[in-house]
Enzyme design. Structure first.
Site, short mmCIF file in Angstrom:
data_model
loop_
_atom_site.label_atom_id
_atom_site.label_comp_id
_atom_site.label_asym_id
_atom_site.label_seq_id
_atom_site.Cartn_x
_atom_site.Cartn_y
_atom_site.Cartn_z
N SER A 36 -5.26 -1.71 -0.50
CA SER A 36 -4.26 -1.22 -1.44
C SER A 36 -3.61 0.09 -1.01
CB SER A 36 -4.90 -1.04 -2.83
OG SER A 36 -6.03 -0.19 -2.75
N ASP A 61 -7.89 7.75 -10.90
CA ASP A 61 -7.57 7.26 -9.56
C ASP A 61 -7.27 8.46 -8.66
OD1 ASP A 61 -6.66 6.13 -7.23
OD2 ASP A 61 -5.21 4.79 -8.18
N HIS A 119 -5.60 6.49 -4.48
CA HIS A 119 -4.22 6.11 -4.19
C HIS A 119 -3.29 7.30 -4.42
CE1 HIS A 119 -6.32 2.29 -5.22
NE2 HIS A 119 -5.66 1.87 -4.16
#
Length: 527
Positions: free
Chosen positions: A254, A496, A499
């Site tokens: 990702s 998160d 990312h």
């Protein structure tokens, strides 16, 4: 046999001989003076700084990183004098400067070419990567302009046979000095981002911090500045022209999806008719495993993403006691047919190797019909990359396809990891004190060890250090819509900090991809 030649002598008078001696004497002096002047001219030119643009490929970056937090208990910009902090810092710096991958004096993109007689990695592939500091990558080259910048950077090694280090090459992209594009600092820049906040509809909701309510926009006002040179901004029109009729494919996890969406948005911004940029299957969500392809109709090209978090194959092993999941370290993922003939491939893998199953390595890693009862994750990672390397050498046409590997993107979880209350909330500016930068990732040492044995030239984008600074660039609690104060406690449990917000840090990765393509690219990418 001797051959005799008869030479007829011509007699001259004494006055003529006297003039002739003077003539030759003056001629000899003149010739000698000319040679001296010519030598001085050539020597003087050799000392001048070249006016042409040059780019020095390197591998490791000083002060790169691991996934562990550098300062979990203190604000990362605060100075402190704890003995433990100083000890960690000294250990880190020692590792960073002597990292086996450093070649010129930082962490630049490097073309590694294994065609000079180095044997391929053993088929048995049972060696671990312990002691990589003593590998052939411990040999560095340091340009004259940078000598003395870091004491102890140079470690001689006569075994450096398979690394292509190009010095003083012309590069007409605005770089006017020898430069390591991955060794630098972040500077404020109000001209960013490449696409306005909220303008690109192709960003996953998890990466769309602006849409999810992040109140500050400072994280998009930073530009990566390599030390000693300036790199060009990504010219989207030029990028698309050079990509005309071609395919660029991102393969990995990702984090590569993060980079892929960034590039889609950058290139799309230059297109007047936005409807001529679309995902060919019509999908608007990209989190599920699969193959996604964005077509740029005006340029007859595509920028694709292939979800393959390990690059090697996820599988199932059937035993007497039932079936269980495994990871085939000896087989590539089944998606390889979807990208092996692309013009440009950007690989990555790393973050999924930090999860519980992979990090424990118990009854999970499989080779052939054998499942290892226990295998260290770094050993498993190296074996998987060796499988990837052999596949590249066998299946990818290096004359047609340019292969990149993007390095490890650093995480910033304070107070725990992603599944144990780790946080990066309310971080609003980068790290400025290099003391807090983390050690170079061991997985990237493993990557470099594997790359050096490959026949196919690989461009390694070492982005670990530049990401380590950016503790402010993660979605944190803005990975989903965040409006009410009552959301704070529940959302913070699942922040998160791996990312990146878009626009944001991955835009810089693509900027550096553009520069690297102009340097190492094939066909239309050649300047």
């Amino acid at each position: 046999m001797h051959v005799l030649f008869s030479v007829k002598r011509v007699a001259f008078s004494d006055p003529f001989l006297s003039h002739r001696r003077k003539l030759f004497s003056w001629f000899s002096l003149g010739a000698a003076a000319s040679l001296v002047l010519l030598s001085l001219f050539i020597f003087g030119n050799s000392l001048r700084v070249p006016k042409v643009a040059v780019f020095v490929p390197q591998l490791d970056t000083v002060g790169a990183n691991s996934s562990l937090a550098a300062c979990p208990l203190l604000p990362c910009n605060a100075s402190h004098s704890s003995s433990s902090g100083n000890s960690n810092s000294n250990t880190s710096k020692s590792h960073e400067y002597k990292s086996s991958a450093k070649m010129t004096e930082g962490g630049s993109a490097a073309v590694v070419d294994g065609t000079n007689g180095v044997n391929n990695v053993s088929d048995k592939n049972t060696e671990s990567v312990t002691g990589l500091e003593n590998s052939t990558f411990s040999s560095y080259l340091l340009s004259e302009s940078n000598k003395g910048k870091h004491e102890g950077d140079l470690v001689g090694d006569k075994n450096l046979k398979n690394v292509t280090v190009l010095l003083n090459e012309k590069m007409h992209v605005g770089i006017h000095e020898e430069c390591d594009i991955f060794y630098g600092k972040w500077v404020r820049d109000g001209s960013k981002p490449y696409y306005p906040l909220g303008s690109c509809p192709h960003i996953d909701r998890d990466f769309n911090c602006y849409r999810n309510g992040r109140p500050d926009g400072e994280y998009v006002k930073w530009r990566w500045q390599p030390y000693g040179c300036k790199i060009p901004s990504l010219n989207a029109t030029d990028f698309l022209e050079r990509l005309r009729g071609q395919r660029l494919v991102f393969v990995g996890d990702s984090l590569n999806r993060n980079m892929w969406e960034s590039l889609i948005c950058i290139l799309r911004e230059s297109i007047k008719n936005k409807k001529r940029v679309f995902e060919i299957s019509g999908r608007k969500e990209f989190k599920k495993k699969g193959v996604y392809s964005f077509r740029f109709e005006d340029y007859n090209c595509s920028v694709d993403f292939v979800a393959s978090p390990f690059i090697v194959q996820e599988s199932t092993f059937k035993s007497k006691n039932g079936s269980f999941e495994t990871l085939r370290l000896d087989l590539m993922d089944r998606t390889t047919t979807r990208y092996r003939d692309a013009n440009i491939i950007v690989f990555n893998t790393g973050h999924w190797w930090t999860h519980d199953k992979t990090s424990k390595g118990e009854d999970y890693y499989q080779e052939g019909n054998h499942v290892h009862a226990r295998l260290k994750v770094l050993d498993a990672y190296t074996r998987a990359l060796t499988t990837w390397a052999k596949w590249i050498d066998r299946k990818v046409n290096a004359n047609q396809t340019q292969v990149f590997f993007r390095g490890y993107s650093v995480t910033h979880f304070w107070g725990g990891q992603w599944n144990s209350g780790g946080q990066c909330h309310k971080e609003t500016e980068p790290i400025f004190n290099e003391t807090y930068l983390q050690k170079y990732p061991s997985k990237m040492l493993a990557l470099e060890s594997v790359i050096q044995h490959m026949k196919t030239p690989i461009v390694y984008m070492n982005i670990s250090r530049l990401t380590d600074y950016r503790k402010d660039g993660h979605p944190s609690v803005y990975r989903r819509e965040y409006k009410k104060s009552t959301d704070q406690n529940s959302t913070a449990l699942f922040e998160d900090c791996s990312h990146w917000c878009l626009p944001g840090v991955p835009d810089t990765w693509n900027e550096l991809l553009y520069v690297s393509l102009l340097k190492y690219g094939k066909g239309t990418w050649k300047s």
